[in-house]
Design an enzyme around this catalytic site. Structure first.
Site, short mmCIF file in Angstrom:
data_model
loop_
_atom_site.label_atom_id
_atom_site.label_comp_id
_atom_site.label_asym_id
_atom_site.label_seq_id
_atom_site.Cartn_x
_atom_site.Cartn_y
_atom_site.Cartn_z
N ASP A 188 0.86 -1.18 0.00
CA ASP A 188 0.00 0.00 0.00
C ASP A 188 0.90 1.23 0.00
O ASP A 188 2.12 1.12 -0.10
CB ASP A 188 -0.95 -0.01 1.20
CG ASP A 188 -2.33 0.55 0.84
OD1 ASP A 188 -2.38 1.73 0.45
OD2 ASP A 188 -3.31 -0.19 0.92
N HIS A 259 -2.75 3.33 -4.62
CA HIS A 259 -2.19 2.75 -3.39
C HIS A 259 -0.78 2.23 -3.65
O HIS A 259 -0.42 1.12 -3.21
CB HIS A 259 -3.10 1.65 -2.85
CG HIS A 259 -4.35 2.18 -2.21
ND1 HIS A 259 -4.32 2.89 -1.02
CD2 HIS A 259 -5.64 2.11 -2.59
CE1 HIS A 259 -5.57 3.22 -0.69
NE2 HIS A 259 -6.39 2.77 -1.64
N GLU A 326 -9.64 3.06 -5.38
CA GLU A 326 -9.26 4.39 -4.89
C GLU A 326 -8.06 4.97 -5.64
O GLU A 326 -7.12 5.49 -5.05
CB GLU A 326 -8.99 4.34 -3.39
CG GLU A 326 -10.22 3.94 -2.58
CD GLU A 326 -9.97 3.86 -1.09
OE1 GLU A 326 -10.89 4.16 -0.31
OE2 GLU A 326 -8.85 3.48 -0.69
N TRP A 392 -16.79 -4.04 -1.90
CA TRP A 392 -16.54 -3.41 -0.60
C TRP A 392 -17.34 -2.13 -0.39
O TRP A 392 -17.58 -1.75 0.76
CB TRP A 392 -15.05 -3.12 -0.43
CG TRP A 392 -14.54 -1.93 -1.20
CD1 TRP A 392 -14.12 -1.90 -2.49
CD2 TRP A 392 -14.37 -0.59 -0.70
NE1 TRP A 392 -13.71 -0.64 -2.85
CE2 TRP A 392 -13.85 0.19 -1.76
CE3 TRP A 392 -14.62 0.03 0.53
CZ2 TRP A 392 -13.57 1.55 -1.63
CZ3 TRP A 392 -14.34 1.38 0.65
CH2 TRP A 392 -13.82 2.13 -0.41
N TYR A 417 -16.46 -4.62 7.88
CA TYR A 417 -15.16 -4.00 8.11
C TYR A 417 -14.92 -4.01 9.61
O TYR A 417 -15.50 -3.23 10.36
CB TYR A 417 -15.14 -2.57 7.54
CG TYR A 417 -14.63 -2.49 6.12
CD1 TYR A 417 -14.91 -3.50 5.20
CD2 TYR A 417 -13.88 -1.40 5.69
CE1 TYR A 417 -14.45 -3.43 3.89
CE2 TYR A 417 -13.41 -1.32 4.38
CZ TYR A 417 -13.70 -2.34 3.49
OH TYR A 417 -13.23 -2.28 2.20
N TRP A 468 -8.62 -3.65 8.42
CA TRP A 468 -7.61 -2.67 8.03
C TRP A 468 -6.88 -2.19 9.28
O TRP A 468 -7.46 -2.10 10.36
CB TRP A 468 -8.27 -1.51 7.28
CG TRP A 468 -8.99 -1.99 6.06
CD1 TRP A 468 -10.33 -2.24 5.94
CD2 TRP A 468 -8.41 -2.31 4.80
NE1 TRP A 468 -10.61 -2.69 4.67
CE2 TRP A 468 -9.46 -2.75 3.95
CE3 TRP A 468 -7.11 -2.27 4.31
CZ2 TRP A 468 -9.24 -3.14 2.63
CZ3 TRP A 468 -6.90 -2.66 2.99
CH2 TRP A 468 -7.94 -3.08 2.17
N GLU A 470 -4.87 0.71 10.07
CA GLU A 470 -4.37 2.06 10.38
C GLU A 470 -4.32 2.32 11.89
O GLU A 470 -3.38 2.97 12.38
CB GLU A 470 -5.27 3.12 9.72
CG GLU A 470 -5.11 3.22 8.21
CD GLU A 470 -6.10 2.36 7.46
OE1 GLU A 470 -6.40 2.67 6.31
OE2 GLU A 470 -6.57 1.35 8.04
#
Length: 560
Positions: A188, A259, A326, A392, A417, A468, A470
């Protein structure tokens, strides 16, 4: 002596729930005289069961020639294959022994996980907690098979790296819940985690960032210690082999054309050099969506073909995930080189340019006997035959893909998610996204109502829960976000859907409270308790961090 192992066997409280279970009188007792034998094709499962169950119980579980007591027999049975499919199994325990027949080695393995649950929560430990135990097992007859053939869990190791031992542990955890696909998000903007020997800068430079934003991207705070990590190719081989022993397919994800900032930081010529000084770029330290995307050049294509050549050597599965999501197209709009490339290719706009990227690699993979899968943005501009979609952004992408004849894995962010918060309380750590409770995840239905009863419904090959990373700076946070919701998701993906009623959450919650939380305890999972977080799990905000962490999304999400 262990309370659970010493007691009489209780009601079979299995997670996920089997298709059919009938309880009988009496019990089977496993002890030092219990034998374990395997027919052709089931030998690998016997090795695993002897290690896992033997390690927890202290029982030798020798082949019959070396034991004289009740026996456990594992077989692969064509009749089971015909009736229940390759992952189906029949498990029968009597006071005299147990027989487990699977439609394939994978089916035998799924049944072995059920047998382990029947032995009690202490059967999930790595060593006995008391010596000389006899392990009572209820007398049952179980016939079981999965609802979907793709029952996935995605782990993002690009944003926060998880060392190899942590990945192996998660393979054990998903295997215990009868999941069979591990989607490995390896690259990513914030990090490149897989060694590519022909492109060494990808991990030499791309696996490290000098600092990291703390919490949500709205936070003004930074961790200045830096963060990084990578898997060598031997690490990857070990992970793939470990997964295969548990009948889990590892699907690697290599993100493109967006990404990709970690790759561009490693090899600046991959970026749009006529509009940005790519030589000055580093691995991205922030969260969100980077505007730095791959340049549409032949050199970029050859670079990623080299990368994927090594990826295919490491991952033998059918699918390779290529991201496709994205992709910010501002640089392509500003780049004279990109615009000239579009004109050369006869492309009308930047959306078609992204489709050109994805189609190229879909064909490249197909020529090598593999299939591309990507996030639902890859639908924009059309897909070649054989490509599959992970939906998604809601259900719409999955519906469109299925109706167009593409296989679909449903993983809408509004439902599965797992980095989204589990409750609305002020003590939830890093409360981002929508509230998705255990009940919400359990009530998720992978087949959209718009497809139910139509031929396109068969294109929904399964479902996946995504985690995910983060805000998952430490492994405990991954456990907290994943569990117990991943157990609920596993039942959605495995167990048949009661018709016409909705799934019985009260029954599921009962099985969790009476048995499955104890199994998670034995496995060392730092899950969120049903009554709310433990003190060490609660939200503690450093001075200066905004309380809302970017204003979590309130109310019910769209696309319910």
């Amino acid at each position: 002596m262990s309370r659970m192992a010493a007691s009489e066997p209780g009601e079979p409280l299995l997670v996920p729930a089997p298709r059919a279970l009938r309880r009988g009188p009496g019990r089977l007792v496993l002890d030092t005289a219990t034998s374990l034998d395997a027919g052709p094709g089931a030998e690998g499962v016997a090795r695993w069961l002897r290690s896992a169950l033997g390690g927890a119980t202290g029982l030798p579980l020798l082949p019959a020639a070396g034991a004289g007591g009740a026996g456990v027999r594992l077989t692969v049975d064509d009749e089971v294959t015909a009736a229940l499919g390759p992952e189906g199994y029949r498990l029968e325990t009597t006071p005299h022994g147990a027989t487990l027949a699977g439609g394939s080695a994978a089916g035998v393995f799924r049944g072995a996980q059920t047998l382990r649950q029947l032995c009690g929560p202490d059967a999930f430990r790595r060593a006995p907690v008391a010596a000389g135990q006899r392990w009572p097992v209820p007398v049952v007859r179980i016939e079981d098979a999965p609802r979907f053939r793709w029952r996935g869990f995605m782990l993002d190791v690009a944003r926060h790296f998880m060392p190899k031992d942590g990945v192996l542990r998660y393979l054990d955890l998903i295997a215990a819940h009868k999941l069979n696909v591990f989607h490995f998000h390896l690259t990513d903007d914030q990090g490149w985690r897989i060694e590519i020997t022909s492109r060494p800068e990808l991990t030499r430079t791309g696996a490290w960032r000098p600092r990291t934003r703390v919490g949500h991207r709205a936070s003004p705070l930074w961790d200045e210690l830096g963060h990084g990590g990578r898997y060598t190719q031997d690490d990857i081989r070990e992970i793939v082999a470990y997964a295969a022993e548990r009948h889990i397919t590892v699907v690697p994800e290599i993100g493109l054309p967006g990404h990709a900032q970690a790759a561009i930081a490693s090899y600046p010529w991959l970026g749009n050099t006529d509009v940005v000084d790519t030589a000055a770029l580093g691995v991205w330290t922030d969260w969100g969506i980077s505007e730095n995307v791959l340049a549409p050049t032949e050199e970029t294509l050859r670079f990623y073909e080299d990368v994927l050549t090594e990826v295919l050597e490491l991952f033998p599965g059918e699918y390779v995930h290529l991201g496709g999501d994205e992709c910010v197209k501002d640089q392509w709009r500003a780049s004279k080189a990109a615009q000239a490339r579009m004109a050369e290719l006869g492309l009308r706009d930047e959306e078609e340019l992204q489709s050109w990227f994805m189609r190229h690699f879909a064909r490249w993979l197909a020529e090598r006997g593999r299939r591309m899968i990507g996030w639902d943005e890859i639908l924009e501009g059309g897909l070649p035959p054989g490509a599959a979609v992970t939906s998604w952004r809601g259900r719409a992408g999955g519906i469109a893909a299925a109706e167009a004849g593409h296989d679909v894995v449903m993983c809408p962010e509004q439902h599965v998610y797992l980095d989204h918060r589990q409750a609305g309380g002020d003590d939830e750590p890093m409360p981002i996204g929508w509230v998705r409770t255990l009940r919400d995840v359990y009530r998720f239905e992978p087949v959209p109502a718009a497809l139910a009863g139509t031929p396109a419904a068969g294109r929904v090959i399964g479902a996946q829960a995504n985690l995910w990373s983060e805000t998952l700076a430490v492994p405990q946070r991954a456990d907290y976000q994943a569990f117990p919701r991943l157990a609920a998701f596993a039942e959605v993906a495995w167990s048949p859907l009661p018709a016409p009623e909705r799934r019985d959450f009260a029954d599921f919650e009962n099985r969790m409270r009476r048995a499955h939380y104890a199994r998670l305890d034995a496995l060392g999972v730092d899950y969120r308790p049903p009554g709310g977080p433990h003190p060490w799990q609660r939200r503690t905000l450093p001075e200066g961090m905004p309380g809302a962490l970017g204003r979590p999304l309130e109310g019910r999400p769209p696309d319910e």
